[in-house]
Each structure stands twice: as structure tokens, then as C-alpha cells.
Design a protein around this motif. Sequence first.
Motif, short mmCIF file in Angstrom:
data_model
loop_
_atom_site.label_atom_id
_atom_site.label_comp_id
_atom_site.label_asym_id
_atom_site.label_seq_id
_atom_site.Cartn_x
_atom_site.Cartn_y
_atom_site.Cartn_z
N TYR A 5 0.85 -1.19 0.00
CA TYR A 5 0.00 0.00 0.00
C TYR A 5 0.89 1.24 0.00
CZ TYR A 5 -3.70 -3.27 1.21
OH TYR A 5 -4.59 -4.32 1.19
N GLY A 6 0.69 2.08 -1.01
CA GLY A 6 1.48 3.29 -1.15
C GLY A 6 1.93 3.46 -2.58
N GLY A 7 1.87 4.68 -3.07
CA GLY A 7 2.25 4.94 -4.45
C GLY A 7 3.75 5.07 -4.63
N ASN A 8 4.16 5.33 -5.85
CA ASN A 8 5.58 5.41 -6.17
C ASN A 8 6.19 6.78 -5.86
OD1 ASN A 8 5.77 2.75 -7.07
ND2 ASN A 8 4.95 3.30 -9.08
N ASN A 9 5.41 7.62 -5.19
CA ASN A 9 5.95 8.88 -4.67
C ASN A 9 6.09 8.79 -3.15
OD1 ASN A 9 3.27 8.76 -4.10
ND2 ASN A 9 2.79 10.87 -4.69
N LYS A 29 -1.09 -0.92 -4.35
CA LYS A 29 -2.29 -0.09 -4.29
C LYS A 29 -1.96 1.28 -3.73
CE LYS A 29 -5.70 -3.82 -3.65
NZ LYS A 29 -6.79 -4.33 -2.78
N SER A 30 -2.34 2.32 -4.44
CA SER A 30 -2.21 3.67 -3.92
C SER A 30 -3.29 3.90 -2.87
CB SER A 30 -2.34 4.70 -5.03
OG SER A 30 -1.26 4.59 -5.94
N VAL A 31 -3.00 4.76 -1.92
CA VAL A 31 -3.96 5.11 -0.87
C VAL A 31 -4.23 6.60 -0.98
CG1 VAL A 31 -4.39 5.18 1.61
CG2 VAL A 31 -3.10 3.27 0.62
N ASN A 32 -5.49 6.95 -1.14
CA ASN A 32 -5.88 8.35 -1.35
C ASN A 32 -6.04 9.06 0.00
OD1 ASN A 32 -7.27 10.79 -1.93
ND2 ASN A 32 -8.04 9.90 -3.84
N PHE A 33 -5.08 9.90 0.33
CA PHE A 33 -5.14 10.64 1.59
C PHE A 33 -6.12 11.80 1.50
CE2 PHE A 33 -1.62 8.05 2.41
CZ PHE A 33 -1.18 8.20 3.72
N THR A 34 -6.32 12.32 0.30
CA THR A 34 -7.19 13.48 0.13
C THR A 34 -8.63 13.17 0.52
OG1 THR A 34 -5.78 14.28 -1.67
CG2 THR A 34 -7.98 15.24 -1.50
N ASN A 35 -9.10 11.99 0.13
CA ASN A 35 -10.49 11.65 0.46
C ASN A 35 -10.60 10.82 1.74
OD1 ASN A 35 -9.78 9.02 -0.16
ND2 ASN A 35 -10.98 8.90 -2.06
N GLY A 36 -9.48 10.70 2.46
CA GLY A 36 -9.52 10.03 3.75
C GLY A 36 -9.48 8.52 3.70
N GLU A 37 -9.05 7.97 2.57
CA GLU A 37 -8.99 6.51 2.46
C GLU A 37 -8.08 5.90 3.52
OE1 GLU A 37 -7.88 3.03 -0.85
OE2 GLU A 37 -7.62 5.16 -1.34
N ASN A 38 -7.04 6.65 3.90
CA ASN A 38 -6.10 6.15 4.90
C ASN A 38 -6.70 6.10 6.31
OD1 ASN A 38 -6.02 9.09 4.71
ND2 ASN A 38 -4.41 9.00 6.26
N LYS A 39 -7.87 6.69 6.49
CA LYS A 39 -8.52 6.69 7.80
C LYS A 39 -9.74 5.77 7.85
CE LYS A 39 -5.72 9.69 9.68
NZ LYS A 39 -4.76 9.25 10.74
N THR A 40 -9.95 5.02 6.79
CA THR A 40 -11.08 4.09 6.78
C THR A 40 -10.79 2.90 7.69
OG1 THR A 40 -10.18 2.89 4.88
CG2 THR A 40 -11.67 4.74 4.41
N SER A 49 -1.78 3.49 12.19
CA SER A 49 -1.27 4.86 12.09
C SER A 49 -1.85 5.60 10.89
CB SER A 49 0.26 4.85 11.99
OG SER A 49 0.83 4.30 13.16
N GLY A 50 -2.47 4.87 9.97
CA GLY A 50 -3.06 5.52 8.81
C GLY A 50 -2.04 6.07 7.84
N LYS A 51 -0.87 5.44 7.77
CA LYS A 51 0.20 5.93 6.90
C LYS A 51 0.65 4.83 5.94
CE LYS A 51 2.01 9.07 10.46
NZ LYS A 51 3.20 9.44 11.29
#
Length: 207
Positions: A5-9, A29-40, A49-51
Motif C-alpha cells: 500500500y502506497g504509491g511510487n511517490n 495499491k495507492s492510498v488516497n489521503f485526500t479523500n480520507g482513504e487512509n482513515k477508513t 497509524s493511517g500511513k
Amino acid sequence: MITVYGGNNSRATRNVWVLEELGLPYEQKSVNFTNGENKTPAFLAINPSGKVPALTDSDGNVALSESFAINLYLAQRYGTGKLWPADPASQARCLQWSMWAATEVEGPVVGLIVEKFFKPEAFRNAETAKKFEEHFIPSLKRIDADLAGKDWLVGNSFTIADLQCACVINGLNMLRYDFTPYPNLAHWLKACLARPAQQKVDAMPRA
């Protein structure tokens, strides 16, 4: 199946490098922090930790976070005789170099990158940047001395120790850092980054 989980950046590229070195099948899989996917709840069950990065491995029902810990798991679980040496002393040295990179080098290197690359020019502070560099210069001297007369940090082949340290030190290339005072380090880093697995990771889109 292994899922990263995490993009190439993100630091997930460290884990992808290991997976490519070992030739393991995986899904990223990328995780979208903007829409709060990391806090689901679903993602927090993997990493509270949501990271990113995080990793799951269905073979053993494993869920892990922290890029270096993930790499050590992959090396030990799947890389014995490749990235992970067989003898206890060499294994301990791999742990030693991994901890060294995480505790002695990464903090000031990241600090310098933020100060000189990511901060708007008007907010950069030359004195702060100098302090970060002064903090990691002894570490560069140490690894340069250790690499005198040899190609790799542990034994006669590329191991997880080299990969972990190269991931951190390579950050300085963002600043076109001058490695001339550290010829052994420069030669070693070039060899690490020239590996086919790392070249493949480097060519991946940074989305």
C-alpha cells in the motif's frame, strides 16, 4: 498474495525494490489521503497509524507497516541466500546497517531535502541546512570507510543492508549532492542504483 500500500511517490518504493529483487508476485495499491482513504476502518486494520507504506501477505496472514520492517520481513521470509544471508553474524550486520540508516542517517537527510528542495525559497534557512548536513557527514564518512576494499556492506554480495542504506542515501541525489569526498560510497551507491530491479522501480510512474 503480497499487497503493498502506497504509491511510487512514497517510501513504498523501498518495498517494491525488494519485491522486484526477489522476483515475487505482488499488487501495489495507492492510498488516497485526500479523500480520507487512509482513515477508513479497512486501512486502519492494516496500519493503525493511517500511513504508507503498509503491506499484507496472505501467506501467513501478515500485516505490517514501516518500510524498513517490511523489507526485513520480505528478506527473511523470501530472500534467504539472496538478500538475507544464512549465517547469524551476517544477519546481525544486516540489522545493524538497517538500524543505522533509519536512526543515524534518514532524519538529517530528509531534513536537508525539505530545507533545500521542498520549502519555498523565501522560507529556506542556510544555517538550518548546514546543521542537517553536519549531522550526517560523520555517517557518510563511516560508510565510506567501511566500504574500502569491498563492493558490498555485508559479505560478497548485495544484501538487504545495501538496499536499506541506499534507499536513504539516494535521497541526496535530489539535491545533486557531491559525493566526491566519499569515493567508496559513490562507487557503491552507483552499483546499487544500477541494479535491474531498482532501474525498473525508478522507471515506474510517480503517480
